[in-house]
Design a protein around this motif. Sequence first.
Motif, PDB file in Angstrom:
ATOM      1  N   THR A 181     -12.247  26.891  57.190  1.00 45.09           N
ATOM      2  CA  THR A 181     -13.455  26.075  57.127  1.00 45.09           C
ATOM      3  C   THR A 181     -14.655  26.868  56.616  1.00 45.09           C
ATOM      4  O   THR A 181     -15.738  26.311  56.484  1.00 45.09           O
ATOM      5  CB  THR A 181     -13.788  25.499  58.517  1.00 45.09           C
ATOM      6  N   ASP A 182     -14.459  28.129  56.342  1.00 45.49           N
ATOM      7  CA  ASP A 182     -15.530  28.971  55.820  1.00 45.49           C
ATOM      8  C   ASP A 182     -15.375  29.076  54.301  1.00 45.49           C
ATOM      9  O   ASP A 182     -14.337  29.537  53.815  1.00 45.49           O
ATOM     10  CB  ASP A 182     -15.447  30.357  56.462  1.00 45.49           C
ATOM     11  N   THR A 193     -16.314  31.164  52.249  1.00 45.24           N
ATOM     12  CA  THR A 193     -16.037  32.510  51.740  1.00 45.24           C
ATOM     13  C   THR A 193     -14.533  32.748  51.576  1.00 45.24           C
ATOM     14  O   THR A 193     -14.125  33.546  50.741  1.00 45.24           O
ATOM     15  CB  THR A 193     -16.641  33.610  52.636  1.00 45.24           C
ATOM     16  N   GLU A 208     -17.403  24.939  48.859  1.00 42.40           N
ATOM     17  CA  GLU A 208     -18.061  24.228  49.965  1.00 42.40           C
ATOM     18  C   GLU A 208     -17.382  22.886  50.212  1.00 42.40           C
ATOM     19  O   GLU A 208     -17.119  22.504  51.353  1.00 42.40           O
ATOM     20  CB  GLU A 208     -19.544  23.998  49.646  1.00 42.40           C
TER      21      GLU A 208
END
Length: 137
Positions: free
Chosen positions: A102-103, A105, A120
Amino acid sequence: MKIKGLGPELSAWEVHSIVKEENKVLEQRLRDFKMSPVEVPDDLESLERCTASSRNVLQYAEHCLPIVKRATPEGIEAFLTEAKRFPITGAQLQQILDLSPTDPTFYYATCRNLSEDQSEEMAQLVRQHLLNLKIPQ
């Protein structure tokens, strides 16, 4: 449920589903054996080992892979439908399904051909469809 379009590899969700079903059978065989060992063509040590192993796999998956506890077949299908518009490979898609990151990065490092906005958006799709998290409006 076999997830279509991922190739021959099984996702963590699929493995968990298979082991969960097999564990039910093993647990029943173990109960049957303990009630009437003469009538069941198994040996206790093998049944206990197989049952313990399947329990361990289930515990690991449920503890370490959020998708196995939170995803639904419908959510996975919705995610896969939306993920088709992103420039990612089947192997990358498999990794996203298994890890449910969910990040954004994560995507910068593993899906280098995604833009920042796409990273995103992919993280948002994972939250929404794979982890069933409520998305604030």
